[in-house]
Motif scaffolding. Sequence first.
Motif, PDB file in Angstrom:
ATOM      1  N   ASN A 115       0.852  -1.183   0.000  1.00 24.84           N
ATOM      2  CA  ASN A 115       0.000   0.000   0.000  1.00 24.84           C
ATOM      3  C   ASN A 115       0.895   1.242   0.000  1.00 24.84           C
ATOM      4  O   ASN A 115       0.998   1.953   0.999  1.00 24.84           O
ATOM      5  CB  ASN A 115      -0.914  -0.043   1.234  1.00 24.84           C
ATOM      6  N   SER A 126      -0.565   3.917  -8.516  1.00 21.78           N
ATOM      7  CA  SER A 126       0.158   4.269  -7.284  1.00 21.78           C
ATOM      8  C   SER A 126       1.047   5.491  -7.440  1.00 21.78           C
ATOM      9  O   SER A 126       1.623   5.959  -6.461  1.00 21.78           O
ATOM     10  CB  SER A 126       1.024   3.080  -6.837  1.00 21.78           C
ATOM     11  N   PHE A 167       2.238   4.773  -2.152  1.00 21.00           N
ATOM     12  CA  PHE A 167       1.940   5.757  -3.190  1.00 21.00           C
ATOM     13  C   PHE A 167       3.125   6.705  -3.358  1.00 21.00           C
ATOM     14  O   PHE A 167       3.714   7.154  -2.374  1.00 21.00           O
ATOM     15  CB  PHE A 167       0.687   6.554  -2.833  1.00 21.00           C
TER      16      PHE A 167
END
Length: 335
Positions: free
Chosen positions: A191, A218, A193
């Motif tokens: 997870n 992302s 970015f």
Amino acid sequence: EGLTKIQQRGIPCVEIEINKKLFSAVNRKAVSAIRNYLKANQTEVVHVQSGIAGFLGRVAAWGLPSVRKIYYSPHGGSLHLMSGLKGMPVKWMEKLLVFKNVELVAVSLYERNRIGSMLGIQPDKIHCVYNGIEFVNGNAMAPRTELLAKHDIDTAKNPLIVLIPAVLLPAKGHVHFFTEAVKHAGLSDQNIFFLLAGDGPEEEQIRAVIKESPLAESVKFLGFQKNIAQWFSCCDLVLLPSLNEAFGYVVLEAFLHQKPVLATRVGALPELIQHGQNGLLFDLDKLNLLLDAIVEFSSKRDSLSGLVRNASELVSSKFSIQQMVDKTANLYVSA
């Protein structure tokens, strides 16, 4: 804006028009205007900055009896003009303009060595004065959740936010980094970015690299950000995958916001980043290790706090505005 602030402090300012065509009529007129000003004021110390202005200022000050010393700060742009075969005439002119009373000012030890090597100048004619930074929290900070939601990032899932604050130019290494990132097996499962704060000619190529890859959603392009401080505040770490870096001002900005920096071991970055203390450095040919570190930080957030020890103290002691002013003033006094 900068000129207005100087004038508000009661410092006399004269605006002289110049343009990018070195031998243009506008620039010839500028040389004459500068020389007349220096003569009229019996100026003793001249400090010129960057390529065109640095060239014109040195020509204007050449041979004036009152001028004891000319300091020249050749920033990155002027040094790029000297590279390759096309840069040979520029390099030749730069060497001619290092007269007896001319000394150079570099923003890092790396840049001092680079200038000396390119122009064949003795080290005692090149001074190192680090850039300084002053933290002014004058802009409103939007909440992290609100900022990230604008770019379709759900903070409820506790994402790792990696900020890359750099103009999208080849030297900043975005294309090289993401070419390796899309091949990294573990990165797409996390997870994580990447926020690209900046614009520039490399954007289309970066988009082409990540297109059709698991990282396509992302990587967020923020464009130029006037209030970059809010993005430093909301990120978890700062990434600089540069191919070359004369100084690395954004490193100081990251430190002031208590954010660790992961960067390539190039240019002056090792002068700012103390490996393992306020960030991590990686060789350009080992970006896989940098990517491994990002993945590890995604699951071990607590280890990030250990990477910003003494960061703000380093800025205040070595990279403050005051130290930059003091060192520059000492050059003028000793001229």
